[in-house]
Design a protein around this motif. Structure first.
Motif, PDB file in Angstrom:
ATOM      1  N   ASP A   6       0.798  -1.234   0.000  1.00 24.57           N
ATOM      2  CA  ASP A   6       0.000   0.000   0.000  1.00 24.57           C
ATOM      3  C   ASP A   6       0.826   1.278   0.000  1.00 24.57           C
ATOM      4  N   ASP A   9       0.017   3.840  -2.810  1.00 34.97           N
ATOM      5  CA  ASP A   9      -1.266   4.518  -2.621  1.00 34.97           C
ATOM      6  C   ASP A   9      -1.171   5.601  -1.557  1.00 34.97           C
ATOM      7  N   VAL A  10      -0.495   5.300  -0.458  1.00 30.64           N
ATOM      8  CA  VAL A  10      -0.358   6.281   0.620  1.00 30.64           C
ATOM      9  C   VAL A  10       0.525   7.438   0.165  1.00 30.64           C
ATOM     10  N   GLN A  12       0.813   8.537  -2.845  1.00 32.94           N
ATOM     11  CA  GLN A  12      -0.011   9.359  -3.736  1.00 32.94           C
ATOM     12  C   GLN A  12      -0.946  10.254  -2.924  1.00 32.94           C
ATOM     13  N   ASP A  13      -1.525   9.709  -1.858  1.00 32.15           N
ATOM     14  CA  ASP A  13      -2.381  10.521  -0.982  1.00 32.15           C
ATOM     15  C   ASP A  13      -1.594  11.695  -0.398  1.00 32.15           C
ATOM     16  N   LEU A  16      -1.008  14.344  -3.157  1.00 34.13           N
ATOM     17  CA  LEU A  16      -2.250  15.062  -3.464  1.00 34.13           C
ATOM     18  C   LEU A  16      -2.558  16.104  -2.392  1.00 34.13           C
ATOM     19  N   GLU A  17      -2.356  15.721  -1.142  1.00 35.74           N
ATOM     20  CA  GLU A  17      -2.623  16.656  -0.041  1.00 35.74           C
ATOM     21  C   GLU A  17      -1.596  17.795  -0.027  1.00 35.74           C
ATOM     22  N   ARG A  20      -2.602  20.160  -2.711  1.00 37.94           N
ATOM     23  CA  ARG A  20      -3.799  20.899  -2.321  1.00 37.94           C
ATOM     24  C   ARG A  20      -3.475  22.037  -1.350  1.00 37.94           C
ATOM     25  N   ALA A  42      -1.044  10.898   6.780  1.00 34.24           N
ATOM     26  CA  ALA A  42      -1.432   9.860   5.819  1.00 34.24           C
ATOM     27  C   ALA A  42      -1.201   8.471   6.404  1.00 34.24           C
ATOM     28  N   ASN A  45      -3.878   7.908   9.099  1.00 30.97           N
ATOM     29  CA  ASN A  45      -5.171   7.610   8.475  1.00 30.97           C
ATOM     30  C   ASN A  45      -5.193   6.199   7.911  1.00 30.97           C
ATOM     31  N   TYR A  46      -4.101   5.799   7.310  1.00 29.87           N
ATOM     32  CA  TYR A  46      -3.993   4.451   6.751  1.00 29.87           C
ATOM     33  C   TYR A  46      -4.160   3.400   7.845  1.00 29.87           C
ATOM     34  N   SER A  49      -7.595   2.806   8.747  1.00 30.93           N
ATOM     35  CA  SER A  49      -8.483   2.376   7.675  1.00 30.93           C
ATOM     36  C   SER A  49      -8.891   0.912   7.846  1.00 30.93           C
TER      37      SER A  49
END
Length: 86
Positions: A6, A9-10, A12-13, A16-17, A20, A42, A45-46, A49
């Motif tokens: 993962d 994916d993390v 990339q999160d 993105l943040e 932003r 991140a 949060n992961y 999840s």
């Protein structure tokens, strides 16, 4: 930690943040400590999840299936050993 499967994916999160919120970055301050906050959040949060919880629950079940099971008597004796006498 983040499971190896993962990490992308993390990451990339995180990016993105960062993208932003980049307008809030103060260039007079170091970049890496600012970015670390996003990495930390991140990863936190992961870990919360459902995917992470499901994987670790599955891993725990598999580990317990591999280890010898204790019978009720052994469990009771171990619990009694933990009870303080005074």
């Amino acid at each position: 930690g983040v499971l190896t499967s993962d990490v992308e994916d993390v990451a990339q999160d995180v990016w993105l943040e960062v993208a932003r919120c980049f307008s809030q970055y103060d260039p007079s301050k170091p970049f890496w400590p600012w970015m670390f906050v996003f990495v930390f959040h991140a990863a936190s949060n992961y870990r919360r999840s459902a995917r992470y919880l499901r994987q670790h629950t599955t891993d725990a079940v598999l580990r317990s299936a591999e280890s010898p099971r204790l019978d009720d008597r052994q469990i009771l004796l171990r619990a009694l050993d933990e009870v303080p006498l005074e």
